[in-house]
Structure formats: structure tokens, C-alpha cells
Scaffold this active site. Structure first.
Site, PDB file in Angstrom:
ATOM      1  N   TYR A 234       0.824  -1.210   0.000  1.00  0.00           N
ATOM      2  CA  TYR A 234       0.000   0.000   0.000  1.00  0.00           C
ATOM      3  C   TYR A 234       0.861   1.266   0.000  1.00  0.00           C
ATOM      4  CZ  TYR A 234      -3.974   2.962   0.009  1.00  0.00           C
ATOM      5  OH  TYR A 234      -4.874   3.915  -0.390  1.00  0.00           O
ATOM      6  N   LEU A 272     -11.471   0.441   5.654  1.00  0.00           N
ATOM      7  CA  LEU A 272     -12.848  -0.032   5.725  1.00  0.00           C
ATOM      8  C   LEU A 272     -13.207  -0.855   4.510  1.00  0.00           C
ATOM      9  CD1 LEU A 272     -14.658   3.041   7.230  1.00  0.00           C
ATOM     10  CD2 LEU A 272     -14.748   0.715   8.089  1.00  0.00           C
TER      11      LEU A 272
HETATM   12  P1  NAD Z   1     -15.644   3.340  -3.298  1.00  0.00           P
HETATM   13  O1  NAD Z   1     -15.265   2.362  -4.333  1.00  0.00           O
HETATM   14  O2  NAD Z   1     -16.666   2.970  -2.291  1.00  0.00           O
HETATM   15  O3  NAD Z   1     -16.183   4.713  -4.000  1.00  0.00           O
HETATM   16  C1  NAD Z   1     -15.652   5.197  -5.179  1.00  0.00           C
HETATM   17  C2  NAD Z   1     -16.574   6.256  -5.762  1.00  0.00           C
HETATM   18  O4  NAD Z   1     -15.963   6.762  -6.972  1.00  0.00           O
HETATM   19  C3  NAD Z   1     -17.964   5.741  -6.206  1.00  0.00           C
HETATM   20  O5  NAD Z   1     -18.925   6.739  -5.945  1.00  0.00           O
HETATM   21  C4  NAD Z   1     -17.808   5.558  -7.712  1.00  0.00           C
HETATM   22  O6  NAD Z   1     -19.019   5.668  -8.457  1.00  0.00           O
HETATM   23  C5  NAD Z   1     -16.901   6.735  -8.024  1.00  0.00           C
HETATM   24  N1  NAD Z   1     -16.186   6.615  -9.282  1.00  0.00           N
HETATM   25  C6  NAD Z   1     -15.264   5.693  -9.672  1.00  0.00           C
HETATM   26  N2  NAD Z   1     -14.808   5.977 -10.912  1.00  0.00           N
HETATM   27  C7  NAD Z   1     -15.448   7.093 -11.324  1.00  0.00           C
HETATM   28  C8  NAD Z   1     -15.413   7.890 -12.503  1.00  0.00           C
HETATM   29  N3  NAD Z   1     -14.606   7.613 -13.520  1.00  0.00           N
HETATM   30  N4  NAD Z   1     -16.242   8.963 -12.580  1.00  0.00           N
HETATM   31  C9  NAD Z   1     -17.084   9.284 -11.554  1.00  0.00           C
HETATM   32  N5  NAD Z   1     -17.136   8.582 -10.418  1.00  0.00           N
HETATM   33  C10 NAD Z   1     -16.336   7.505 -10.292  1.00  0.00           C
HETATM   34  O7  NAD Z   1     -14.285   3.811  -2.628  1.00  0.00           O
HETATM   35  P2  NAD Z   1     -13.852   4.314  -1.180  1.00  0.00           P
HETATM   36  O8  NAD Z   1     -13.154   3.212  -0.506  1.00  0.00           O
HETATM   37  O9  NAD Z   1     -14.934   5.038  -0.489  1.00  0.00           O
HETATM   38  O10 NAD Z   1     -12.697   5.340  -1.608  1.00  0.00           O
HETATM   39  C11 NAD Z   1     -12.861   6.736  -1.679  1.00  0.00           C
HETATM   40  C12 NAD Z   1     -11.538   7.389  -1.321  1.00  0.00           C
HETATM   41  O11 NAD Z   1     -11.223   7.076   0.037  1.00  0.00           O
HETATM   42  C13 NAD Z   1     -10.363   6.891  -2.167  1.00  0.00           C
HETATM   43  O12 NAD Z   1      -9.484   7.961  -2.423  1.00  0.00           O
HETATM   44  C14 NAD Z   1      -9.697   5.898  -1.237  1.00  0.00           C
HETATM   45  O13 NAD Z   1      -8.338   5.698  -1.518  1.00  0.00           O
HETATM   46  C15 NAD Z   1      -9.906   6.576   0.093  1.00  0.00           C
HETATM   47  N6  NAD Z   1      -9.744   5.708   1.267  1.00  0.00           N
HETATM   48  C16 NAD Z   1     -10.317   4.462   1.327  1.00  0.00           C
HETATM   49  C17 NAD Z   1     -10.107   3.651   2.438  1.00  0.00           C
HETATM   50  C18 NAD Z   1     -10.717   2.270   2.548  1.00  0.00           C
HETATM   51  O14 NAD Z   1     -10.253   1.477   3.340  1.00  0.00           O
HETATM   52  N7  NAD Z   1     -11.763   1.982   1.811  1.00  0.00           N
HETATM   53  C19 NAD Z   1      -9.337   4.129   3.516  1.00  0.00           C
HETATM   54  C20 NAD Z   1      -8.795   5.411   3.445  1.00  0.00           C
HETATM   55  C21 NAD Z   1      -8.999   6.188   2.317  1.00  0.00           C
END
Ligand code: NAD
Ligand code: NA
EC number: 1.3.1.9
Length: 395
Positions: A234, A272
Site C-alpha cells: 500500500y 474499511l
Molecule cells: P468506493 O469504491 O466505495 O467509492 C468510489 C466512488 O468513486 C464511487 O462513488 C464511484 O461511483 C466513483 N467513481 C469511480 N470511478 C469514477 C469515474 N470515472 N467517474 C465518476 N465517479 C467515479 O471507494 P472508497 O473506498 O470510499 O474510496 C474513496 C476514497 O477514500 C479513495 O481515495 C480511497 O483511496 C480513500 N480511502 C479508502 C479507504 C478504505 O479502506 N476503503 C481508507 C482510506 C482512504
């Protein structure tokens, strides 16, 4: 139609509309139970349909009565196919927001494209005049560059050498070793192009050029750090380089917002279960152990609890608390020494035989199915669903 989960590896190709609505409803109820929040009233959420972005939209709307525009990329239902869960989540969100008289409109399309940025600009001009906050929560494996038309793919690879560690198949519970070959060729650059900060900056530039950002405007993007254990795949891997770039972009954007006293923030969030995180090898086993330890210590949180804490204890304080790199940390509970020491201890012991007792694989699985609207106690899955066919402003 009776809808059942159909999984292929870490994806589920079906989604349940009533279950997705239940998931949204549960998040709304959590936010309402916590009382009013003082936060921006006109909010654009990019990546608004699932995970942290959806939780942000819900927190703004139902905590602070904010008008929200959501941008995302989801599949509408079609003949013989359910919609994607983010589509049902948004259908439910809009329905429940409108019921309370809240402004909520959505744009379903590629956020990386010029067209979707233009559509969003037009909608803001027409309906809101300006916006006070942008939440940037995209997670995507690909990006077509708006200027060159070149399609880039991101990867989840270590840098320099092969990384070998334990992983779990969360469907079967089998714990085994996985080896991931290091990045080669343009893997690093491509991942930075997809998941770095360029598109975030493009959004802010485009909105600012049209004078759509209010005074004291704020924008926040989400990042992750995680423990030593997952560092090679990561934070020190290809995705980590993209996060470094995203984090550096916050400073760049803040510089550009000086004249309107605006500011860009990074919030480092907790690991998460989301559609994006289940795709990363090793992480699901780490998360199953983390969930067990955090639940044992009564400090477990989901996306909505995380974002509620971001809104009430960090982002909107007069003095925003950050680490020495200027980042907001809501991964503080995950990273607590006692939590990490316990996870590391369990990591050494965990195998196929003991994974169910040592870890919260059960909880991980349950949350995975929740993402697609399955496994909610409140939902009667034997009942025929009424297909949600139309949402105002959403095709
Ligand atoms: P997720 O997959 O639940 O959500 C992704 C979102 O992006 C969705 O709404 C999807 O429709 C949208 N999306 C994807 N491609 C797209 C495009 N081309 N155009 C428009 N919309 C698009 O992801 P998540 O885990 O909530 O991640 C969101 C952010 O949080 C990311 O930057 C991720 O790195 C960060 N994050 C995630 C975690 C984890 O453990 N899940 C932890 C810390 C930070
Ligand atoms: Na357990």
C-alpha cells in the site's frame, strides 16, 4: 424479481435495491441521532455513491441540511440486470433527501471527463450559484485523460521487489501466501495519473475559473496510510505514490485558493470494507484482524462514523488539527499502538484453521455483502423487489 448475491472474487455483480436503501437509511439514522452539525450548506461530492463519498453526502445533507450535488459512475438497471449498488444507494438517498425538502441532484458519468465537469458547472450555475465545499472521494482503476484521450490503468503493486505475505479468500476463509510482483514499466506513473491529485486540481481549477467557489471554500480528499504490515503493497507501493501525489496536490490547491481564503485538506481515513479496498491483496486479512481488535476495544467505526467525526471534530474547527505533514487524521484509532500491537501479534498466528476465531472475518464478509444491499436483517429477501427505474435527474 428475487435478487440474490452473485459474486466473482472480490466483486458482486448483483445489488439489492431494498437492501441498498436500508444501508442508506441506517447511515441517515446514525447522523440524525447525533444532532445538528455546523458545516457548509452547498456541497459537491465527487465519488458520491458508495463508501466514504456517500457517507460524506449523507453527513452534509442530513447533519447540516446541505444542498448536495453528487457525481459518480454507476450502472442503471437494464433488462435482466440489476443496477450497481451505488445507483440504488443514490436512488434511495435522493428519495429520502427530497422527502425532507433537501436539494439533491446527481450526475452519473465519468468525473475525469471534460463533459461531466461542464455538466456539473452548468448545474451549479443554474441551481446553487456557488458551492462552499468539494469532497473528492473517487476510487477508480482507470482514467481516460481528458486532454490526450489516453486511457491509464492503475495497479496495486510493491515497488522494487516482490512482496510475499498472507492473504485470505474471504469467501472460503482460506489463508494462504500471496506473492505480488513489483511494478514495472509505467506502472508507477500510470497509477499516479489515475489515483493522484491531477483530476482533483482540474476540478477545482474548472470551478474557480467560473467563479463558483464561495469565500472560505473548503475541499477535502481522502487518503490512507496503514500499518507497517501492508506498507509494501500500500503506502510504499504504486498506490502509495499516487497518495503522495494527492497529498502534495492539497498544498498546490490551497495556494490557488488564497484570494478566496479557501483551503484544501487531506483526511487520512481508516481501513474499511468498500468495493475498492476489497480488491487489494493482503488488506482483507489485515482488516479482518483489525475489525476484531477494534471491536474488542469498542473503537470500531464504519464510513459514517468516520465522516461524522471528520465533520464534528476536525474539518470545521477554527483550528483544524493535523499531523506534521498537514494531514487530518481520523485513522487515529486504527493506528493506536495497542491496536496495532495486537493485530501484529494475531497476524503471526492466523491461519485457515483459526481465522474465524482470531479474526472478524464474519464481520468483514457481512460488510462486503452490505455494500451490495445483502445481509440486512431488516430486509425480506424472499419478497419480489420493485425495480427502481427512474430517479429525478439521474439516468
Ligand atoms: P468506493 O469504491 O466505495 O467509492 C468510489 C466512488 O468513486 C464511487 O462513488 C464511484 O461511483 C466513483 N467513481 C469511480 N470511478 C469514477 C469515474 N470515472 N467517474 C465518476 N465517479 C467515479 O471507494 P472508497 O473506498 O470510499 O474510496 C474513496 C476514497 O477514500 C479513495 O481515495 C480511497 O483511496 C480513500 N480511502 C479508502 C479507504 C478504505 O479502506 N476503503 C481508507 C482510506 C482512504
Ligand atoms: Na471472530
Amino acid at each position: 424479481m428475487i435478487i440474490e448475491p452473485r459474486t466473482r472474487g472480490f466483486i458482486c455483480t448483483t445489488a439489492h435495491p431494498d437492501g441498498c436503501e436500508q444501508g442508506v437509511l441506517n447511515q441517515i439514522e446514525y447522523i440524525k441521532s447525533k444532532g445538528k452539525i455546523e458545516s457548509p450548506k452547498r456541497v459537491l461530492v465527487i465519488g458520491a455513491s458508495t463508501g466514504f463519498g456517500l457517507a460524506s453526502r449523507i453527513t452534509s445533507a442530513f447533519g447540516s441540511e446541505a444542498s448536495t450535488i453528487g457525481v459518480f459512475f454507476e450502472k442503471a438497471p437494464s433488462e435482466g440486470r440489476t443496477a450497481s449498488s451505488g445507483w440504488y444507494n443514490t436512488a434511495a438517498f435522493e428519495k429520502l433527501a427530497h422527502k425532507e425538502g433537501l436539494y439533491a441532484k446527481s450526475i452519473n458519468g465519468d468525473a475525469f471527463s471534460k463533459e461531466v465537469k461542464e455538466q456539473t458547472i452548468d448545474l451549479i450555475k443554474k441551481d446553487l450559484g456557488q458551492i462552499d465545499m468539494v469532497v473528492y472521494s473517487l476510487a477508480s482503476p482507470v482514467r481516460t485523460h481528458p486532454e490526450t484521450g489516453v486511457r491509464y490503468k492503475s495497479s496495486l503493486k510493491p515497488i522494487g521487489s516482490t512482496y510475499t505475505n498472507k492473504t485470505v479468500d474471504f469467501h472460503t476463509g482460506e489463508v494462504k501466501e500471496v506473492s505480488i510482483a513489483p511494478a514495472e514499466g509505467d506502472d508507477i506513473e500510470n497509477t499516479v495519473t489515475v489515483m493522484g491529485g491531477e483530476d482533483w486540481e482540474m476540478w477545482i481549477d474548472a470551478l474557480k475559473k467560473e467563479n463558483l467557489l464561495s469565500k472560505d471554500f473548503k475541499t477535502v480528499a481522502y487518503s490512507y496510510i496503514g500499518p507497517k504490515l501492508t506498507e509494501p503493497v500500500y503506502r510504499n507501493g504504486t498506490i502509495g505514490r499516487a497518495k503522495d501525489h494527492l497529498e502534495a496536490t492539497a498544498f498546490k490547491i490551497t495556494d490557488k485558493l488564497k484570494d478566496i481564503e479557501g483551503k484544501a485538506y487531506i483526511s487520512v481515513n481508516k481501513a474499511l470494507v468498500t468495493q475498492s479496498s476489497s480488491a487489494i491483496p493482503v488488506i482483507p486479512l489485515y482488516m479482518s484482524l483489525l475489525y476484531q481488535v477494534m471491536k474488542d476495544n469498542n473503537v470500531h467505526e464504519g464510513c459514517i462514523e468516520q465522516i461524522h467525526r471528520l465533520y464534528t471534530e476536525r474539518l470545521f474547527l477554527d483550528e483544524v488539527p493535523t499531523d506534521e505533514e498537514g494531514r487530518i487524521r481520523i485513522d487515529d484509532l486504527e493506528m493506536r499502538d495497542d491496536i496495532q500491537e495486537k493485530v501484529a501479534e494475531l497476524w503471526e498466528k492466523v491461519d485457515t484453521e483459526n481465522v474465524m476465531s482470531l479474526s472478524d472475518l464474519e464481520g468483514y464478509r457481512n460488510e462486503f455483502f452490505h455494500l451490495f444491499g445483502f445481509n440486512f436483517e431488516e430486509v425480506d429477501y424472499s419478497k419480489e423487489t420493485e425495480e427502481v427505474v427512474k430517479i429525478a435527474g439521474l439516468q
